[in-house]
Design a protein around this motif. Structure first.
Motif, mmCIF file in Angstrom:
data_model
loop_
_atom_site.group_PDB
_atom_site.id
_atom_site.type_symbol
_atom_site.label_atom_id
_atom_site.label_comp_id
_atom_site.label_asym_id
_atom_site.label_seq_id
_atom_site.Cartn_x
_atom_site.Cartn_y
_atom_site.Cartn_z
ATOM 1 N N TRP A 126 12.085 30.825 19.270
ATOM 2 C CA TRP A 126 12.132 29.162 18.625
ATOM 3 C C TRP A 126 13.299 28.784 17.915
ATOM 4 C CZ3 TRP A 126 9.492 25.253 21.052
ATOM 5 C CH2 TRP A 126 8.791 25.788 21.475
ATOM 6 N N TRP A 127 13.907 29.734 17.192
ATOM 7 C CA TRP A 127 15.888 29.823 16.891
ATOM 8 C C TRP A 127 16.613 29.401 17.193
ATOM 9 C CZ3 TRP A 127 19.685 32.799 17.043
ATOM 10 C CH2 TRP A 127 19.143 33.627 18.139
ATOM 11 N N ILE A 128 16.305 29.714 18.460
ATOM 12 C CA ILE A 128 17.235 29.784 20.269
ATOM 13 C C ILE A 128 16.868 28.107 20.389
ATOM 14 C CG2 ILE A 128 18.094 30.034 22.351
ATOM 15 C CD1 ILE A 128 17.718 32.831 21.529
ATOM 16 N N VAL A 129 16.005 27.263 20.313
ATOM 17 C CA VAL A 129 15.974 26.644 20.968
ATOM 18 C C VAL A 129 16.164 25.109 19.828
ATOM 19 C CG1 VAL A 129 13.956 24.469 22.043
ATOM 20 C CG2 VAL A 129 13.570 26.945 22.518
ATOM 21 N N LEU A 130 16.068 25.695 19.008
ATOM 22 C CA LEU A 130 15.948 24.837 17.456
ATOM 23 C C LEU A 130 17.819 24.668 17.437
ATOM 24 C CD1 LEU A 130 13.958 25.955 14.526
ATOM 25 C CD2 LEU A 130 13.824 23.827 15.447
ATOM 26 N N ILE A 131 18.616 26.102 17.589
ATOM 27 C CA ILE A 131 20.123 25.810 17.393
ATOM 28 C C ILE A 131 20.699 24.936 18.373
ATOM 29 C CG2 ILE A 131 21.861 27.203 17.860
ATOM 30 C CD1 ILE A 131 20.405 29.493 16.209
ATOM 31 N N VAL A 132 19.842 25.282 20.195
ATOM 32 C CA VAL A 132 20.390 24.575 21.178
ATOM 33 C C VAL A 132 20.711 22.644 21.019
ATOM 34 C CG1 VAL A 132 20.614 24.046 23.646
ATOM 35 C CG2 VAL A 132 20.681 26.546 22.598
ATOM 36 N N ILE A 133 19.066 22.843 20.819
ATOM 37 C CA ILE A 133 17.964 21.476 20.965
ATOM 38 C C ILE A 133 20.052 20.424 19.278
ATOM 39 C CG2 ILE A 133 16.395 19.764 20.506
ATOM 40 C CD1 ILE A 133 15.030 20.772 22.006
ATOM 41 N N GLY A 134 19.136 21.242 18.082
ATOM 42 C CA GLY A 134 20.413 20.667 16.807
ATOM 43 C C GLY A 134 21.899 20.503 17.202
ATOM 44 N N ARG A 135 21.959 20.856 17.896
ATOM 45 C CA ARG A 135 23.321 20.809 18.562
ATOM 46 C C ARG A 135 23.508 19.666 18.961
ATOM 47 N NH1 ARG A 135 27.062 20.644 23.396
ATOM 48 N NH2 ARG A 135 29.201 21.126 22.778
ATOM 49 N N ASP A 136 22.806 19.287 19.731
ATOM 50 C CA ASP A 136 23.422 18.001 20.781
ATOM 51 C C ASP A 136 22.794 16.534 20.129
ATOM 52 O OD1 ASP A 136 23.696 19.191 23.137
ATOM 53 O OD2 ASP A 136 21.675 19.196 23.797
ATOM 54 N N VAL A 137 21.712 17.237 18.988
ATOM 55 C CA VAL A 137 21.200 15.945 17.895
ATOM 56 C C VAL A 137 22.773 15.628 17.328
ATOM 57 C CG1 VAL A 137 19.796 15.270 16.169
ATOM 58 C CG2 VAL A 137 18.447 16.639 17.764
ATOM 59 N N PHE A 138 23.326 16.363 16.893
ATOM 60 C CA PHE A 138 24.371 16.577 15.740
ATOM 61 C C PHE A 138 25.833 15.593 16.600
ATOM 62 C CE2 PHE A 138 28.889 18.985 14.607
ATOM 63 C CZ PHE A 138 28.586 18.548 12.931
ATOM 64 N N LEU A 139 26.299 16.203 18.135
ATOM 65 C CA LEU A 139 26.838 15.764 18.417
ATOM 66 C C LEU A 139 26.492 14.035 18.769
ATOM 67 C CD1 LEU A 139 28.186 17.937 21.852
ATOM 68 C CD2 LEU A 139 28.603 17.337 19.239
ATOM 69 N N LEU A 140 24.897 13.852 18.930
ATOM 70 C CA LEU A 140 24.315 12.517 18.630
ATOM 71 C C LEU A 140 24.801 11.576 17.558
ATOM 72 C CD1 LEU A 140 23.259 9.864 20.522
ATOM 73 C CD2 LEU A 140 20.862 10.949 19.373
ATOM 74 N N GLY A 141 24.998 12.481 16.459
ATOM 75 C CA GLY A 141 25.552 11.716 14.873
ATOM 76 C C GLY A 141 26.589 10.985 15.425
ATOM 77 N N LEU A 142 27.845 13.056 15.452
ATOM 78 C CA LEU A 142 29.149 12.234 15.923
ATOM 79 C C LEU A 142 29.341 10.586 16.875
ATOM 80 C CD1 LEU A 142 30.737 15.605 16.147
ATOM 81 C CD2 LEU A 142 30.513 14.814 13.974
ATOM 82 N N GLY A 143 28.074 10.661 17.919
ATOM 83 C CA GLY A 143 28.673 10.075 19.009
ATOM 84 C C GLY A 143 28.739 8.548 18.494
ATOM 85 N N ASN A 189 30.658 3.618 15.718
ATOM 86 C CA ASN A 189 31.104 2.551 15.155
ATOM 87 C C ASN A 189 32.176 1.986 14.050
ATOM 88 O OD1 ASN A 189 28.116 2.316 13.631
ATOM 89 N ND2 ASN A 189 27.772 4.097 12.706
ATOM 90 N N HIS A 190 33.444 3.414 14.897
ATOM 91 C CA HIS A 190 34.535 2.939 14.769
ATOM 92 C C HIS A 190 35.416 2.618 15.497
ATOM 93 C CE1 HIS A 190 33.840 5.258 10.803
ATOM 94 N NE2 HIS A 190 35.196 4.733 10.436
ATOM 95 N N GLY A 191 35.036 1.936 16.958
ATOM 96 C CA GLY A 191 34.647 1.508 17.765
ATOM 97 C C GLY A 191 35.467 2.528 19.278
ATOM 98 N N TYR A 192 34.868 3.482 18.344
ATOM 99 C CA TYR A 192 35.618 4.394 19.905
ATOM 100 C C TYR A 192 34.641 4.674 20.419
ATOM 101 C CZ TYR A 192 39.545 5.273 17.042
ATOM 102 O OH TYR A 192 40.846 4.099 16.163
ATOM 103 N N GLY A 193 34.741 5.488 21.816
ATOM 104 C CA GLY A 193 33.910 5.810 22.649
ATOM 105 C C GLY A 193 33.425 7.159 22.147
ATOM 106 N N PRO A 194 32.872 7.766 23.379
ATOM 107 C CA PRO A 194 32.248 9.350 23.082
ATOM 108 C C PRO A 194 33.744 10.325 23.912
ATOM 109 C CG PRO A 194 31.570 8.357 24.817
ATOM 110 C CD PRO A 194 31.878 7.440 24.160
ATOM 111 N N LEU A 195 33.877 11.843 23.356
ATOM 112 C CA LEU A 195 35.143 11.989 23.155
ATOM 113 C C LEU A 195 34.707 13.443 24.112
ATOM 114 C CD1 LEU A 195 35.330 14.564 19.318
ATOM 115 C CD2 LEU A 195 36.747 12.329 20.416
ATOM 116 N N PRO A 196 36.272 13.684 24.572
ATOM 117 C CA PRO A 196 36.133 14.634 26.214
ATOM 118 C C PRO A 196 35.688 15.396 25.887
ATOM 119 C CG PRO A 196 38.414 14.203 25.374
ATOM 120 C CD PRO A 196 37.533 12.996 24.302
#
Length: 205
Positions: A98-115, A120-127
């Motif tokens: 399950w730690w692999i599942v958490l690593i992969v899904i956690g990374r996408d949650v992390f990117l969602l936070g970056l998005g 909030n600063h007026g920018y779209g998603p990064l390429p």
């Protein structure tokens, strides 16, 4: 030498590539149910059909100028969902930790936070960068290889070690790319915003 033509991205919804992408998305729950029930051969068949539709919709979109904004959203979404479904199904059966599942899904949650920070600063998603593409490539091939070894044990002697090598390397690259996105996000939001000067003749009074 003629300049390369820039593909036109339309806002159309009903196109053949988008229909194929929708079909691929509709097969995700079918794939997950088959995998959870241990029907690995059938799950691999569904994954093969999904991969073929992924290839076809890209070829058709480029060949017949049917690249759309919706398609640009559906394609990566489908790839992510198949990766998540494969991870969840295999982890449910204790075939991957399950730690692999958490690593992969956690990374996408992390990117969602970056998005959200970028928005909030007026920018779209990064390429998408090349490292992120390499990570997705590794994961997209690792999981079917692990499934192949489960469906056909006589092939497991080579498919399982290669699948695990791809999977562990892909998980590492996935977070490495995520850290690069974080640094890039920090750089972008610190850029000075250009504000148009206010003309004196537009000020009341």
């Amino acid at each position: 030498m003629a300049a390369a033509e820039v593909p036109i991205v339309s806002s159309r919804v009903l196109t053949l590539p988008n229909v194929l992408s929708a079909l691929r998305l509709a097969l995700v729950p079918v794939f997950l149910v088959l995998l959870v029930r241990g029907a690995d051969a059938w799950a691999l068949l569904v994954l093969l059909v999904a991969s073929l539709t992924d290839y076809l919709d890209g070829v058709i979109a480029r060949r017949f100028n049917q690249i759309t904004r919706l398609g640009q959203l559906l394609d990566p979404a489908a790839d992510r969902l198949y990766i998540f479904a494969a991870l969840l199904g295999l982890a449910w059966r204790d075939l991957v930790p399950w730690w692999i599942v958490l690593i992969v899904i956690g990374r996408d949650v992390f990117l969602l936070g970056l998005g959200i920070v970028l928005a909030n600063h007026g920018y779209g998603p990064l390429p998408v960068n090349l490292l992120g593409k390499a990570a997705t490539f590794c994961l997209f091939y690792a999981l079917p290889l692990i499934m192949l070894g489960q469906a056909f044990p006589m092939l497991g002697w080579w498919s399982l070690p290669i699948g695990w090598a791809f999977g562990i390397w892909g998980a590492f690259l996935y977070w490495w790319a995520g850290i690069i996105y974080a640094f890039e996000t920090a750089r972008v939001i610190r850029l000075p915003r250009v504000i148009a000067p206010i003309r004196s003749d537009t000020i009341d009074g």
